[in-house]
Design an enzyme around this catalytic site. Structure first.
Site, PDB file in Angstrom:
ATOM      1  N   HIS A  52      -1.954  -5.347   1.336  1.00 52.30           N
ATOM      2  CA  HIS A  52      -3.052  -5.948   0.968  1.00 52.30           C
ATOM      3  C   HIS A  52      -3.017  -7.501   0.325  1.00 52.30           C
ATOM      4  CE1 HIS A  52      -7.368  -6.944  -0.309  1.00 52.30           C
ATOM      5  NE2 HIS A  52      -6.745  -7.339  -1.441  1.00 52.30           N
ATOM      6  N   THR A  66      -5.248  -8.010  10.270  1.00 52.37           N
ATOM      7  CA  THR A  66      -5.804  -6.862   9.428  1.00 52.37           C
ATOM      8  C   THR A  66      -5.325  -5.602  10.293  1.00 52.37           C
ATOM      9  OG1 THR A  66      -7.371  -7.852   8.185  1.00 52.37           O
ATOM     10  CG2 THR A  66      -7.579  -5.422   8.138  1.00 52.37           C
ATOM     11  N   ARG A 117       2.622  -7.349   9.050  1.00 51.59           N
ATOM     12  CA  ARG A 117       1.738  -6.111   9.696  1.00 51.59           C
ATOM     13  C   ARG A 117       2.419  -5.933  10.986  1.00 51.59           C
ATOM     14  NH1 ARG A 117      -3.696  -7.958   7.019  1.00 51.59           N
ATOM     15  NH2 ARG A 117      -3.862  -6.448   5.084  1.00 51.59           N
ATOM     16  N   ARG A 176      -1.549 -14.691   3.518  1.00 55.78           N
ATOM     17  CA  ARG A 176      -2.354 -14.057   4.467  1.00 55.78           C
ATOM     18  C   ARG A 176      -1.728 -14.201   5.940  1.00 55.78           C
ATOM     19  NH1 ARG A 176      -6.798 -10.459   3.681  1.00 55.78           N
ATOM     20  NH2 ARG A 176      -7.886 -11.617   5.591  1.00 55.78           N
ATOM     21  N   LYS A 222       0.866  -1.265  -0.094  1.00 56.09           N
ATOM     22  CA  LYS A 222       0.030   0.034  -0.164  1.00 56.09           C
ATOM     23  C   LYS A 222       0.723   1.315   0.042  1.00 56.09           C
ATOM     24  CE  LYS A 222      -3.914  -2.041   2.252  1.00 56.09           C
ATOM     25  NZ  LYS A 222      -4.827  -2.104   3.503  1.00 56.09           N
ATOM     26  N   TYR A 243     -12.247  -2.464  -3.761  1.00 55.00           N
ATOM     27  CA  TYR A 243     -12.802  -2.535  -2.437  1.00 55.00           C
ATOM     28  C   TYR A 243     -14.453  -2.424  -2.292  1.00 55.00           C
ATOM     29  CZ  TYR A 243      -8.365  -1.855  -0.043  1.00 55.00           C
ATOM     30  OH  TYR A 243      -7.018  -2.041   0.471  1.00 55.00           O
ATOM     31  N   ASN A 298      -2.018  -0.163   6.851  1.00 57.13           N
ATOM     32  CA  ASN A 298      -1.474  -1.364   7.358  1.00 57.13           C
ATOM     33  C   ASN A 298      -0.706  -2.270   6.353  1.00 57.13           C
ATOM     34  OD1 ASN A 298      -3.403  -2.161   5.452  1.00 57.13           O
ATOM     35  ND2 ASN A 298      -4.503  -3.545   7.054  1.00 57.13           N
ATOM     36  N   GLU A 307      -9.231  -9.955  -8.054  1.00 58.92           N
ATOM     37  CA  GLU A 307      -8.258  -9.025  -7.983  1.00 58.92           C
ATOM     38  C   GLU A 307      -7.091  -9.251  -8.953  1.00 58.92           C
ATOM     39  OE1 GLU A 307      -7.418  -9.068  -3.944  1.00 58.92           O
ATOM     40  OE2 GLU A 307      -9.414  -8.434  -3.303  1.00 58.92           O
ATOM     41  N   PHE A 367     -15.860   3.530   6.896  1.00 58.51           N
ATOM     42  CA  PHE A 367     -14.436   3.993   6.508  1.00 58.51           C
ATOM     43  C   PHE A 367     -14.428   3.679   4.998  1.00 58.51           C
ATOM     44  CE2 PHE A 367     -14.423  -0.545   7.804  1.00 58.51           C
ATOM     45  CZ  PHE A 367     -13.751  -1.426   6.855  1.00 58.51           C
TER      46      PHE A 367
HETATM   47  P1  CMP Z   1      -7.294  -4.721   3.215  1.00 61.44           P
HETATM   48  O1  CMP Z   1      -6.673  -5.984   3.834  1.00 61.44           O
HETATM   49  O2  CMP Z   1      -6.705  -3.800   2.255  1.00 61.44           O
HETATM   50  O3  CMP Z   1      -8.790  -4.695   3.067  1.00 61.44           O
HETATM   51  C1  CMP Z   1      -9.824  -3.594   3.509  1.00 61.44           C
HETATM   52  C2  CMP Z   1      -8.939  -2.644   4.394  1.00 61.44           C
HETATM   53  O4  CMP Z   1      -9.827  -1.941   5.026  1.00 61.44           O
HETATM   54  C3  CMP Z   1      -8.224  -3.426   5.270  1.00 61.44           C
HETATM   55  O5  CMP Z   1      -7.209  -3.866   4.724  1.00 61.44           O
HETATM   56  C4  CMP Z   1      -7.845  -2.048   6.325  1.00 61.44           C
HETATM   57  O6  CMP Z   1      -6.809  -1.423   5.843  1.00 61.44           O
HETATM   58  C5  CMP Z   1      -9.155  -1.195   5.981  1.00 61.44           C
HETATM   59  N1  CMP Z   1      -9.973  -1.213   7.144  1.00 61.44           N
HETATM   60  C6  CMP Z   1     -10.443  -2.047   7.955  1.00 61.44           C
HETATM   61  N2  CMP Z   1     -11.151  -1.509   9.146  1.00 61.44           N
HETATM   62  C7  CMP Z   1     -10.845   0.056   8.905  1.00 61.44           C
HETATM   63  C8  CMP Z   1     -11.123   1.013   9.840  1.00 61.44           C
HETATM   64  N3  CMP Z   1     -11.946   0.787  10.952  1.00 61.44           N
HETATM   65  N4  CMP Z   1     -10.979   2.243   9.488  1.00 61.44           N
HETATM   66  C9  CMP Z   1      -9.957   2.391   8.479  1.00 61.44           C
HETATM   67  N5  CMP Z   1      -9.466   1.286   7.432  1.00 61.44           N
HETATM   68  C10 CMP Z   1      -9.879  -0.034   7.791  1.00 61.44           C
END
Ligand code: CMP
Length: 143
Positions: free
Chosen positions: A115, A91, A102, A85, A9, A49, A112, A126, A57
């Site tokens: 992805h 996450t 992470r 994963r 990211k 997404y 984070n 994807e 969010f």
């Molecule tokens: P990712 O694996 O890219 O898939 C969805 C993303 O949503 C996840 O990683 C997080 O970075 C993001 N995400 C999940 N929960 C929140 C939150 N509460 N606020 C902001 N981002 C979020």
């Protein structure tokens, strides 16, 4: 052979973590079959997404992933979807074990670092969103 979509990211790219992250998957034994540094158009981010569209969010998520270049990758290997994963960790970096990407490099759930596809269906979707078939290589003889 199973394939997955992984993406460093904008926070990971700007913190110069591409090499560190690629090295982890290389050392594990997976094979890189596609990679590019790119800026994600807003429409692609919204589609990628899409499952989070109703979440509070969502706007923040799209804004962040389009805020700077990402490093998009396709990796191949046995059980690569689930294993990647595990290597990424939870996450939310606060719950991610030390030794995971992470756990070692992230602090907040929004930023984070990486992805990764969470299932065979999302990996196929994807990979198709980010790569054309002719952007992926094939290894005729894997050592
Ligand atoms: P990712 O694996 O890219 O898939 C969805 C993303 O949503 C996840 O990683 C997080 O970075 C993001 N995400 C999940 N929960 C929140 C939150 N509460 N606020 C902001 N981002 C979020």
């Amino acid at each position: 052979m199973e394939k997955t979509y992984l993406m460093v990211k904008p926070d990971g790219v700007q913190r110069n973590l591409i090499g560190e992250i690629v090295a982890r998957f290389e050392k594990k034994g997976f094979h890189l079959v596609g990679a590019k540094l790119m800026s994600i158009p807003k429409e692609l981010a919204e589609e990628h997404y899409g499952e989070h569209k109703e979440r509070p969010f969502f706007g923040e998520l799209v804004d962040f992933i389009t805020s700077g270049p990402v490093f998009a990758m396709v990796w191949q290997g046995e059980n690569v979807i689930a294993t990647a994963r595990q290597m990424m960790g939870s996450t939310n970096p606060k719950d991610a074990a030390p030794g995971t990407i992470r756990g070692d490099f992230g602090i907040t759930v929004g930023k984070n670092v990486i992805h990764g596809s969470d299932s065979p269906a999302s990996a196929e979707r994807e990979i198709g969103l980010f790569f054309k078939q002719d952007e992926l290589v094939e290894y005729s003889k894997l050592v």
